[in-house]
Design an enzyme around this catalytic site. Sequence first.
Site, PDB file in Angstrom:
ATOM      1  N   LYS A 259      33.736  35.714  43.241  1.00  0.00           N
ATOM      2  CA  LYS A 259      33.305  34.213  43.113  1.00  0.00           C
ATOM      3  C   LYS A 259      33.175  33.861  44.185  1.00  0.00           C
ATOM      4  O   LYS A 259      33.307  33.563  45.621  1.00  0.00           O
ATOM      5  CB  LYS A 259      35.256  33.553  42.395  1.00  0.00           C
ATOM      6  CG  LYS A 259      35.025  32.027  42.887  1.00  0.00           C
ATOM      7  CD  LYS A 259      36.415  31.642  41.736  1.00  0.00           C
ATOM      8  CE  LYS A 259      37.532  31.319  43.520  1.00  0.00           C
ATOM      9  NZ  LYS A 259      37.157  30.791  43.814  1.00  0.00           N
TER      10      LYS A 259
ATOM     11  N   ASP B  85      41.270  33.587  48.490  1.00  0.00           N
ATOM     12  CA  ASP B  85      41.764  33.030  49.170  1.00  0.00           C
ATOM     13  C   ASP B  85      42.723  32.225  49.627  1.00  0.00           C
ATOM     14  O   ASP B  85      43.093  32.807  51.032  1.00  0.00           O
ATOM     15  CB  ASP B  85      39.820  32.584  50.202  1.00  0.00           C
ATOM     16  CG  ASP B  85      39.636  31.393  49.665  1.00  0.00           C
ATOM     17  OD1 ASP B  85      39.942  31.402  49.122  1.00  0.00           O
ATOM     18  OD2 ASP B  85      38.844  31.574  50.177  1.00  0.00           O
ATOM     19  N   SER B  86      43.087  32.055  48.489  1.00  0.00           N
ATOM     20  CA  SER B  86      44.304  31.262  48.307  1.00  0.00           C
ATOM     21  C   SER B  86      45.188  32.210  49.545  1.00  0.00           C
ATOM     22  O   SER B  86      46.403  32.030  49.127  1.00  0.00           O
ATOM     23  CB  SER B  86      45.275  30.822  47.931  1.00  0.00           C
ATOM     24  OG  SER B  86      45.089  31.350  46.712  1.00  0.00           O
TER      25      SER B  86
ATOM     26  N   GLU C   2      32.120  30.024  45.861  1.00  0.00           N
ATOM     27  CA  GLU C   2      33.106  28.607  46.109  1.00  0.00           C
ATOM     28  C   GLU C   2      30.780  27.557  46.270  1.00  0.00           C
ATOM     29  O   GLU C   2      29.990  27.935  47.269  1.00  0.00           O
ATOM     30  CB  GLU C   2      33.445  27.740  46.872  1.00  0.00           C
ATOM     31  CG  GLU C   2      34.729  27.894  46.876  1.00  0.00           C
ATOM     32  CD  GLU C   2      35.565  27.840  48.000  1.00  0.00           C
ATOM     33  OE1 GLU C   2      35.623  26.588  48.160  1.00  0.00           O
ATOM     34  OE2 GLU C   2      36.694  28.195  47.624  1.00  0.00           O
TER      35      GLU C   2
ATOM     36  N   GLU D  60      37.973  22.613  40.058  1.00  0.00           N
ATOM     37  CA  GLU D  60      38.751  22.858  40.745  1.00  0.00           C
ATOM     38  C   GLU D  60      39.357  21.382  41.302  1.00  0.00           C
ATOM     39  O   GLU D  60      38.861  20.770  41.608  1.00  0.00           O
ATOM     40  CB  GLU D  60      39.247  23.568  42.018  1.00  0.00           C
ATOM     41  CG  GLU D  60      40.613  22.915  43.060  1.00  0.00           C
ATOM     42  CD  GLU D  60      40.874  24.178  44.076  1.00  0.00           C
ATOM     43  OE1 GLU D  60      40.521  25.448  44.040  1.00  0.00           O
ATOM     44  OE2 GLU D  60      42.176  24.183  44.766  1.00  0.00           O
TER      45      GLU D  60
ATOM     46  N   ASP E 146      38.021  36.850  45.261  1.00  0.00           N
ATOM     47  CA  ASP E 146      37.006  35.609  46.188  1.00  0.00           C
ATOM     48  C   ASP E 146      36.383  35.752  47.122  1.00  0.00           C
ATOM     49  O   ASP E 146      36.216  36.864  48.489  1.00  0.00           O
ATOM     50  CB  ASP E 146      38.149  35.272  46.309  1.00  0.00           C
ATOM     51  CG  ASP E 146      37.931  33.486  46.040  1.00  0.00           C
ATOM     52  OD1 ASP E 146      36.859  33.193  45.344  1.00  0.00           O
ATOM     53  OD2 ASP E 146      39.146  32.514  46.534  1.00  0.00           O
TER      54      ASP E 146
HETATM   55  O1  KIV Z   1      41.791  30.767  46.030  1.00  0.00           O
HETATM   56  C1  KIV Z   1      42.223  30.347  45.053  1.00  0.00           C
HETATM   57  O2  KIV Z   1      43.389  30.909  44.828  1.00  0.00           O
HETATM   58  C2  KIV Z   1      41.296  29.836  44.413  1.00  0.00           C
HETATM   59  C3  KIV Z   1      41.725  29.463  43.357  1.00  0.00           C
HETATM   60  C4  KIV Z   1      42.568  28.129  43.848  1.00  0.00           C
HETATM   61  C5  KIV Z   1      41.099  28.876  41.626  1.00  0.00           C
HETATM   62  O3  KIV Z   1      40.146  30.109  44.011  1.00  0.00           O
END
Ligand code: KIV
Length: 261
Positions: A111, A43-44, A113, A179, A82
């Site tokens: 993924k 989600d970055s 968090e 992280e 994510d």
């Molecule tokens: O969103 C992302 O790119 C991430 C990585 C930094 C692990 O969660």
Amino acid sequence: MAKLSVKSIIKAKNERKLSVITAYDYLFAKLFNGEVDMILVGDSLNNSFGGRPDTLSATLDVMIYHTNAVCRGATDTFVICDLPFGSYLDESGALASALRVYQETPADAVKIEGGVVKAPLIKRLTENGIAVMGHIGLMPQFFRSEGFAVKGRAESDLERLIADAKAVEAAGAFAIVIEGVTADVAKKITEAVSVPTIGIGAGKDTDGQVLVWSDMLGFFEDFKPKFVRHYMQGAQAVRKAVKQYKEDVESGAFPAENEQY
Ligand code: KIV
């Protein structure tokens, strides 16, 4: 490189280090395909693709759109999507979001968090056949409550982070992103679990590393976190090429005879 499975990713722990990179689109996913062990549609993308200050406004629709684009390019690489902020508030919400990812994209995993608190959601997903990568330590989706500080410096951090990692592992996650954690604490977390840990800003002793592609290739210039290594100067290379293009258009050097019909 043959495409990994959940089983082969777990087996890789103690055998070799795992390399993970983010991708958000078809073109770059195709370049990374077969070159790394896993591709994360993080989600970055809300930051580096969307230009937003944080990841919180990324939606499930956006993640699904980008995951499909990545999967079209990354035909031979394990792809993780994510789950965005707010899409896994409770067990049924998490299941509904993960089902959408599985039914609307060919992604191999999702993924999530969160540690101890999110373990019941992870369990619900893994019990229903959804592969989950955990994410503990500094969690960008929690930054308004927890900030962006590196974890592991306070005395209580080690015990809490190990509890998070163990809870996520016990819930069935096949790997855990760590992280923004001090290297010594990330090492201890890695030793405490039997699934691979994938570090970002977590030192050299995790079982693998992940970097955001635009950081790694030097395209993102706003700031450079300490843990990032630029493997090329992408932004400079693009600017140089665009400058040359402009000059060639203005001078008439482009297009040449062999570049026209
Ligand atoms: O969103 C992302 O790119 C991430 C990585 C930094 C692990 O969660």
